[in-house]
Enzyme design. Sequence first.
Site, PDB file in Angstrom:
ATOM      1  N   GLU A  46       0.875  -1.228   0.035  1.00 56.78           N
ATOM      2  CA  GLU A  46      -0.040  -0.045  -0.049  1.00 56.78           C
ATOM      3  C   GLU A  46       0.697   0.986  -0.079  1.00 56.78           C
ATOM      4  O   GLU A  46       2.154   1.271   0.752  1.00 56.78           O
ATOM      5  CB  GLU A  46      -0.842   0.081   1.333  1.00 56.78           C
ATOM      6  CG  GLU A  46      -1.561   0.930   1.571  1.00 56.78           C
ATOM      7  CD  GLU A  46      -2.540   0.868   2.845  1.00 56.78           C
ATOM      8  OE1 GLU A  46      -2.118   0.048   3.869  1.00 56.78           O
ATOM      9  OE2 GLU A  46      -3.556   1.548   3.145  1.00 56.78           O
ATOM     10  N   LYS A 117      -9.517   2.151  -1.812  1.00 57.62           N
ATOM     11  CA  LYS A 117      -9.836   1.584  -0.465  1.00 57.62           C
ATOM     12  C   LYS A 117     -10.967   1.588   0.288  1.00 57.62           C
ATOM     13  O   LYS A 117     -11.411   3.183   0.659  1.00 57.62           O
ATOM     14  CB  LYS A 117      -8.743   2.045   0.488  1.00 57.62           C
ATOM     15  CG  LYS A 117      -8.500   1.277   1.769  1.00 57.62           C
ATOM     16  CD  LYS A 117      -7.410   1.549   2.828  1.00 57.62           C
ATOM     17  CE  LYS A 117      -7.076   0.769   3.936  1.00 57.62           C
ATOM     18  NZ  LYS A 117      -6.078   1.163   4.598  1.00 57.62           N
ATOM     19  N   CYS A 150      -4.959  -3.522   2.416  1.00 60.00           N
ATOM     20  CA  CYS A 150      -4.796  -3.532   3.964  1.00 60.00           C
ATOM     21  C   CYS A 150      -6.138  -3.910   4.999  1.00 60.00           C
ATOM     22  O   CYS A 150      -6.534  -4.615   4.805  1.00 60.00           O
ATOM     23  CB  CYS A 150      -4.115  -2.299   4.553  1.00 60.00           C
ATOM     24  SG  CYS A 150      -2.889  -2.505   5.916  1.00 60.00           S
TER      25      CYS A 150
HETATM   26  C1  ACM Z   1      -4.015  -0.241   7.195  1.00 57.04           C
HETATM   27  O1  ACM Z   1      -5.087  -0.351   6.778  1.00 57.04           O
HETATM   28  N1  ACM Z   1      -3.044   0.264   6.572  1.00 57.04           N
HETATM   29  C2  ACM Z   1      -3.698  -0.594   8.494  1.00 57.04           C
END
Ligand code: ACM
Length: 275
Positions: A46, A117, A150
Amino acid sequence: MKESSSAFQSIALLQFSPVRSDPEQNLETIAGLLKRTGADVVVLPELCSTGYFFTDPDELRPMAETPDGGSLCSLVRKHASEQGCVLCAGFAERNRQQIYNSAILAFPDGRYHIYRKSHLFYRESDVFRPGDTGFSVHEWNGVRYGVMICYDWRFPESCRTLALLGCDVVLHPSNLVAPASLWRPTMQTRAIENRIVAATANRTGTERVEDEVLEFSGESQIVDCNGTALAIGSADGEEVVEAQVDISRCRNKAFNAYNDILRDRRPNLYLNEAP
Ligand code: ACM
């Protein structure tokens, strides 16, 4: 363009510690790591070109990029077409004045897809807009790929949605601060409950803002559709974590003559919201 069977795919996770606010240095590291693999599918962490821990959008915005012109996305798209591989990398996406925590999924024929995301973690909501793309599945060479980023791991709906859309392989760019002893078995469970391959590229190292330090847990992991961890990185090394996976097994959701994990679902008995 590489000829490979669609049944067996090699997957490489590029694990490293991005330097906060130094895209030039990070792109150099990424280019070096890319030279170390010839895998069919490559996943980077990420926000791999900018670093992770930002609390002020005005600090991150100058480093955020558009998918068609930015330096990380250009490198990713060029590498995918030159090497004939599928490449997925997390980056800070600029769209007018907004910033999204996004991932690019690039294919050898020049097509690419952007995932934003869905579930923002901790102080990300100070900086990023919540993702609005939703989950989707994209096919190359007979294999169907989906992306989540993530913290999406904490929500079984992320992988389940991708599986219902027909995904074989979930690519999971990450900057996990949760202990690997927590997220690795959870991703093995996600693989079992959906019969998908799960490939988590996690970063290492630490980042500090004022007096707060975040520690990233490494241990990038490739899991097959039975939940077996085929490859696991170290906690703190810069490395290429590789495994060969049999994608054809993801298509069969039955595990005996009677039970098929997608067909056996009872969606009319499930809730979307707490009553
Ligand atoms: C995250 O979502 N970077 C912990």
